[in-house]
Enzyme design. Structure first.
Site, PDB file in Angstrom:
ATOM      1  N   ASN A 103       0.807  -1.352  -0.103  1.00 62.51           N
ATOM      2  CA  ASN A 103       0.034   0.140  -0.105  1.00 62.51           C
ATOM      3  C   ASN A 103       0.845   1.347  -0.106  1.00 62.51           C
ATOM      4  OD1 ASN A 103      -2.767   0.025  -0.191  1.00 62.51           O
ATOM      5  ND2 ASN A 103      -2.886  -1.116   1.951  1.00 62.51           N
ATOM      6  N   ASP A 126       1.658  -9.925   3.167  1.00 61.78           N
ATOM      7  CA  ASP A 126       0.493  -9.582   3.972  1.00 61.78           C
ATOM      8  C   ASP A 126      -0.959  -9.532   3.162  1.00 61.78           C
ATOM      9  OD1 ASP A 126       1.969  -9.060   6.381  1.00 61.78           O
ATOM     10  OD2 ASP A 126       1.819  -6.942   6.246  1.00 61.78           O
ATOM     11  N   ASP A 187      -6.804 -23.773  16.216  1.00 60.10           N
ATOM     12  CA  ASP A 187      -8.040 -23.768  17.190  1.00 60.10           C
ATOM     13  C   ASP A 187      -8.639 -22.556  17.300  1.00 60.10           C
ATOM     14  OD1 ASP A 187      -8.173 -26.536  17.967  1.00 60.10           O
ATOM     15  OD2 ASP A 187      -5.942 -26.031  18.535  1.00 60.10           O
TER      16      ASP A 187
END
Ligand SMILES: Nc1ncnc2c1ncn2[C@@H]1O[C@H](COP(=O)(O)OP(=O)(O)O)[C@@H](O)[C@H]1O
Ligand SMILES: O=P(O)(O)OC[C@H]1O[C@](O)(COP(=O)(O)O)[C@@H](O)[C@@H]1O
Length: 334
Positions: A103, A126, A187
């Site tokens: 960006n 990212d 999890d």
């Protein structure tokens, strides 16, 4: 006949595996001379352009070390610095610039676009450019994290009942930890986009741990604990782990993956995306486009106006739905 012949390329911001594929696609274009400046935007001011041969580029496609070194530049944040960059490019007889980065780099490219044609190739592990569904390097990083999670699951199975915490990059956008957690069926995943209620987090981990199984928790480096976070700050999981240990009485097994997740030879998906994105960038410039972002849109690589970049990237809703279904997103549970 295009007037663009001499194209310069920089990599800017965090490096990301796979970009050599984009360089190879550009370098192999007939009637195009490709040059690098090492060191991001600063490199343009400080260095001479280096010509890259198509053969060298082609041979480096599958290697993790980038042919062109990346960098971060303070000059670009001021008009005077941007002017110096444009003057140097003119002095070096460069007709167009390809900026590979995220960006911030795209904003830098945009500030130069009044002076010469620019194309942005999205490169960051990212995957946080609002406007493109993919950024080069993401898949390799997701694989690296998922592989670590897979290994942890094995030791977790061998000696059950332990709590594991894995801290990842993706401080300003949780796309990276989210994708890895979903891919590897962790999890719990904690994302920087949502507020974290520590008490609720502790209660939830306690409940899952009480069932006798191990608990694997993925934590973004930028998870909300205080507002002083800068991207690249690591260690937030120490505080979280301490809080968990105090309440459960159980040791938390902590791994901070750090820069290992931003390195490694690229996956074939990254090589393929990079080649397609590099090709798209050079085609757009040869077709006379002036300020383009190469983007993956609805599964296809295409050039879109740089102005179409949305400031805030959004998490992929399909991944959020999967994570929600698997009760990984405790930040969003009622
Ligand atoms: N608002 C901006 N205007 C001009 N250039 C910018 C701007 N933001 C960032 N840059 C340039 O882009 C570089 C990389 O930005 P950064 O945010 O570190 O990485 P990324 O491009 O991966 O998001 C910065 O070092 C700077 O040179
Ligand atoms: O290399 P640095 O400056 O330590 O930055 C680390 C940051 O770089 C990244 O790996 C990639 O960020 P950018 O692509 O936005 O530069 C982030 O996930 C991480 O927070």
């Amino acid at each position: 006949m295009s007037t663009v012949r001499n194209i310069a390329l920089i990599t800017s911001g965090g490096d990301a595996p796979g970009l050599n594929g984009a360089i190879a696609a550009i370098a192999q274009t007939p009637d195009v001379n490709l040059y690098f400046y090492h060191g991001g935007f600063d490199g343009i001011i400080e260095q001479d352009p280096i010509a890259i041969s198509p053969t060298t580029a082609r041979e480096a496609v599958q290697q993790g070390e980038l042919l062109c070194f990346s960098g971060r530049s303070t000059h670009m944040l001021h008009e005077a610095g941007q002017k110096r960059v444009l003057e140097k490019l003119k002095q070096d007889c460069i007709d167009a610039l390809i900026v590979c980065g995220g960006n911030g780099s795209a904003q830098g490219a945009r500030s130069l676009s009044a002076g010469l044609p620019v194309a942005v190739v999205p490169m960051t592990i990212d995957n946080d450019i609002g406007g493109s569904e993919y950024t080069i390097g993401h898949d390799t990083a997701v694989n690296a994290i998922a592989e670590s999670l897979h290994r942890l699951r094995q030791t977790a199975a061998n000696l059950p009942g332990r709590i594991f915490m894995v801290e990842t990059f993706g401080g300003r956008c949780g796309q990276l930890p989210l994708a890895a957690a979903v891919a590897a069926s962790a999890d719990i995943v904690l994302l920087p986009e949502y507020e974290l209620n520590i008490d609720k987090f502790i209660t939830e981990v306690n409940a899952r741990s009480a069932r006798g199984k191990s608990v694997i928790i993925v934590v973004s480096e930028g998870i909300y604990l205080n507002k002083r976070f800068s991207a690249g700050d690591q260690g937030v999981s120490f505080a979280l782990a301490r809080a968990l240990e105090e309440s459960t009485g159980k040791r938390v097994r902590l791994s901070i993956l750090g820069y290992t997740q931003r390195a490694g030879d690229p996956t074939s998906y990254d090589c393929l995306m990079a080649k397609q994105m590099g090709q798209c960038a050079v085609d757009a410039l040869l077709n006379g486009e002036k300020a383009m972002l190469v983007a993956l849109k609805e599964g296809r690589v295409k050039a879109i106006p740089l102005t179409a970049i949305e400031q805030a990237p959004t998490l992929a809703k399909e991944l959020l739905q999967l994570a929600f279904k698997e009760n990984q997103l405790i930040q969003l549970e009622g």
